[in-house]
Design an enzyme around this catalytic site. Sequence first.
Site, PDB file in Angstrom:
ATOM      1  N   HIS A   1       0.878  -1.166   0.000  1.00  0.00           N
ATOM      2  CA  HIS A   1       0.000   0.000   0.000  1.00  0.00           C
ATOM      3  C   HIS A   1       0.917   1.218   0.000  1.00  0.00           C
ATOM      4  O   HIS A   1       1.858   1.282   0.790  1.00  0.00           O
ATOM      5  CB  HIS A   1      -0.901  -0.008   1.232  1.00  0.00           C
ATOM      6  CG  HIS A   1      -2.038   0.969   1.130  1.00  0.00           C
ATOM      7  ND1 HIS A   1      -1.833   2.320   1.181  1.00  0.00           N
ATOM      8  CD2 HIS A   1      -3.358   0.784   0.946  1.00  0.00           C
ATOM      9  CE1 HIS A   1      -3.005   2.928   1.039  1.00  0.00           C
ATOM     10  NE2 HIS A   1      -3.944   2.025   0.889  1.00  0.00           N
TER      11      HIS A   1
ATOM     12  N   THR B   1      -5.532   5.600   4.658  1.00  0.00           N
ATOM     13  CA  THR B   1      -6.403   5.110   3.582  1.00  0.00           C
ATOM     14  C   THR B   1      -6.306   5.934   2.294  1.00  0.00           C
ATOM     15  O   THR B   1      -6.016   7.134   2.317  1.00  0.00           O
ATOM     16  CB  THR B   1      -7.885   5.098   4.049  1.00  0.00           C
ATOM     17  OG1 THR B   1      -8.720   4.888   2.918  1.00  0.00           O
ATOM     18  CG2 THR B   1      -8.292   6.423   4.667  1.00  0.00           C
TER      19      THR B   1
ATOM     20  N   ARG C   1      -2.172   1.070  -6.795  1.00  0.00           N
ATOM     21  CA  ARG C   1      -1.247   0.973  -5.664  1.00  0.00           C
ATOM     22  C   ARG C   1       0.181   0.662  -6.090  1.00  0.00           C
ATOM     23  O   ARG C   1       1.127   1.238  -5.565  1.00  0.00           O
ATOM     24  CB  ARG C   1      -1.744  -0.109  -4.702  1.00  0.00           C
ATOM     25  CG  ARG C   1      -2.991   0.322  -3.995  1.00  0.00           C
ATOM     26  CD  ARG C   1      -3.578  -0.774  -3.142  1.00  0.00           C
ATOM     27  NE  ARG C   1      -4.715  -0.225  -2.398  1.00  0.00           N
ATOM     28  CZ  ARG C   1      -5.543  -0.938  -1.666  1.00  0.00           C
ATOM     29  NH1 ARG C   1      -5.377  -2.244  -1.558  1.00  0.00           N
ATOM     30  NH2 ARG C   1      -6.545  -0.364  -1.028  1.00  0.00           N
TER      31      ARG C   1
ATOM     32  N   HIS D   1       0.840  -4.980   2.348  1.00  0.00           N
ATOM     33  CA  HIS D   1      -0.578  -4.836   2.616  1.00  0.00           C
ATOM     34  C   HIS D   1      -1.394  -6.106   2.388  1.00  0.00           C
ATOM     35  O   HIS D   1      -2.311  -6.403   3.130  1.00  0.00           O
ATOM     36  CB  HIS D   1      -1.114  -3.716   1.716  1.00  0.00           C
ATOM     37  CG  HIS D   1      -2.513  -3.316   2.011  1.00  0.00           C
ATOM     38  ND1 HIS D   1      -2.877  -2.768   3.209  1.00  0.00           N
ATOM     39  CD2 HIS D   1      -3.633  -3.383   1.267  1.00  0.00           C
ATOM     40  CE1 HIS D   1      -4.179  -2.510   3.202  1.00  0.00           C
ATOM     41  NE2 HIS D   1      -4.663  -2.879   2.037  1.00  0.00           N
TER      42      HIS D   1
ATOM     43  N   GLU E   1      -7.630 -14.480   2.526  1.00  0.00           N
ATOM     44  CA  GLU E   1      -6.269 -14.130   2.138  1.00  0.00           C
ATOM     45  C   GLU E   1      -5.349 -15.352   2.096  1.00  0.00           C
ATOM     46  O   GLU E   1      -4.325 -15.340   1.424  1.00  0.00           O
ATOM     47  CB  GLU E   1      -5.719 -13.050   3.073  1.00  0.00           C
ATOM     48  CG  GLU E   1      -4.611 -12.277   2.406  1.00  0.00           C
ATOM     49  CD  GLU E   1      -4.329 -10.927   3.016  1.00  0.00           C
ATOM     50  OE1 GLU E   1      -5.264 -10.272   3.530  1.00  0.00           O
ATOM     51  OE2 GLU E   1      -3.163 -10.520   2.975  1.00  0.00           O
TER      52      GLU E   1
ATOM     53  N   ARG F   1      -4.442  -6.901  -6.425  1.00  0.00           N
ATOM     54  CA  ARG F   1      -5.843  -6.709  -6.006  1.00  0.00           C
ATOM     55  C   ARG F   1      -6.231  -5.228  -6.034  1.00  0.00           C
ATOM     56  O   ARG F   1      -5.451  -4.357  -5.661  1.00  0.00           O
ATOM     57  CB  ARG F   1      -6.010  -7.228  -4.575  1.00  0.00           C
ATOM     58  CG  ARG F   1      -7.384  -7.017  -3.998  1.00  0.00           C
ATOM     59  CD  ARG F   1      -7.466  -7.573  -2.595  1.00  0.00           C
ATOM     60  NE  ARG F   1      -6.707  -6.811  -1.638  1.00  0.00           N
ATOM     61  CZ  ARG F   1      -7.191  -5.817  -0.894  1.00  0.00           C
ATOM     62  NH1 ARG F   1      -8.455  -5.452  -1.016  1.00  0.00           N
ATOM     63  NH2 ARG F   1      -6.425  -5.195  -0.024  1.00  0.00           N
TER      64      ARG F   1
ATOM     65  N   SER G   1     -11.093  -7.456  -1.395  1.00  0.00           N
ATOM     66  CA  SER G   1     -10.849  -8.594  -0.505  1.00  0.00           C
ATOM     67  C   SER G   1     -12.123  -8.969   0.247  1.00  0.00           C
ATOM     68  O   SER G   1     -12.467 -10.147   0.373  1.00  0.00           O
ATOM     69  CB  SER G   1      -9.738  -8.265   0.485  1.00  0.00           C
ATOM     70  OG  SER G   1      -9.614  -9.311   1.392  1.00  0.00           O
ATOM     71  N   LEU G   2     -12.831  -7.966   0.736  1.00  0.00           N
ATOM     72  CA  LEU G   2     -14.050  -8.269   1.503  1.00  0.00           C
ATOM     73  C   LEU G   2     -15.105  -8.899   0.597  1.00  0.00           C
ATOM     74  O   LEU G   2     -15.846  -9.796   1.000  1.00  0.00           O
ATOM     75  CB  LEU G   2     -14.566  -7.007   2.207  1.00  0.00           C
ATOM     76  CG  LEU G   2     -13.541  -6.365   3.165  1.00  0.00           C
ATOM     77  CD1 LEU G   2     -14.182  -5.244   3.967  1.00  0.00           C
ATOM     78  CD2 LEU G   2     -12.923  -7.387   4.097  1.00  0.00           C
TER      79      LEU G   2
END
Length: 364
Positions: free
Chosen positions: A18, A30, A62, A129, A159, A170, A175-176
């Site tokens: 990140h 963030t 990123r 990250h 993960e 990603r 991810s969620l």
Amino acid sequence: MVLRAGLPLMDMEFIQFHPTGLYGTGVLITEGARGEGGVLTNSLGERFMSRYAPAYQDLASRDVISRAIMQEIREGRGAGGGKDHIWLKLDHLGADLINAKLPSIRDIAKTFAGVDVLTAAIPVIPSVHYTMGGIPTLTSSAALHENGSEVSGLLAIGEAACNSVHGANRLGCNSLLDLMVFGKAAGERAATAGGGSHPALDPATLDRALSHFDGLRHAKGHVPAAQLRRQMQTIMHHHAGIFREALSLENGMRALENIWQQRNAVLAVRDKTMLWNNDLIEAIELDNLLRQASATLASALYRTESRGAHWRMDYPTRDDTRWQAHTLFTLDNKGAMHLTTRPVRMIDDSAAMMPSLAPQQRQY
Ligand SMILES: Cc1cc2nc3c(=O)[nH]c(=O)nc-3n(C[C@H](O)[C@H](O)[C@H](O)COP(=O)(O)OP(=O)(O)OC[C@H]3O[C@@H](n4cnc5c(N)ncnc54)[C@H](O)[C@@H]3O)c2cc1C
């Protein structure tokens, strides 16, 4: 666990950084901070992202921003006494916007860096990250052998898994989404097992697992796990970071192997109890992390191209002819490393109402 069972880990070279970890602690600042208009600047006060991604600038992906930051630092335009980080500036956004939309960022910067973002810039540096790689799975979340057949009774999600929906890099928030979609798939898959049970564990396997555990618990060396972990972190930082190349990866593998070979002789676990034993947990985690770290170094050396989060200075271009492929890393029963590839499976949905886009090089 899967490595010890002789099963593969896939695409372990794809580690996402990140761009804006807080300098010193790595606490995440963030993307929302840049989404609201925050900008990255170097020691000369330049908004350097205009050089690397003129159209997207501070909102590029990123990996692009992380590489740009490291490039600025490598070329001597890093901030601070050590010239080893850059600035994230929010002060021009004004107190009203910051307090309304970024209160937690203001709080984090104050608590962990002693900076009030209303008047000063936040020192930031890319921070590890997310791991795109992991246990290869089908869309049902069933884990796979190296030859692509299913491992009976093993499901993997999140993960730890690599169902490869994130490819080599990603996107934020996915991810969620992945957890929910494949968590559901795993639940449905488990339900089809019909309440059966696993076959009884054979005594040899049980012995192997227990002696592995006992070996760590009764380690009698003089070096705490935390010290060996620090050495591992330093090796990974220097040799498997944002910019990679063969010689450095090879040196990293040698240094890591050295720790691995020594660990039984030098590791100290002083607390032998079985309740809340952090000393033992750290030793077990170190054992696991060392092998995963070797998987990352070896896979990064093996993939001779640059793609997504994996950037090889000695192979700076993406090579779809050779590398539209997954890397598979395994350990044999003597602990020797093996690497192979498996082609990426393209789904032919050209007849669908909204067919997928063909893979192509990302450009800014
Ligand atoms: C700072 C940060 C911000 C992020 N923000 C976002 C975001 O905004 N959107 C997004 O989509 N993704 C985000 N991610 C990524 C996302 O949070 C993770 O990929 C996701 O939480 C992984 O979920 P998981 O269940 O696979 O693993 P984890 O959340 O790591 O859960 C694993 C659990 O297993 C437990 N555990 C480990 N070992 C054992 C053991 N031996 N026995 C029992 N339990 C054990 C751990 O304590 C842990 O609770 C972020 C990640 C980070 C680090």
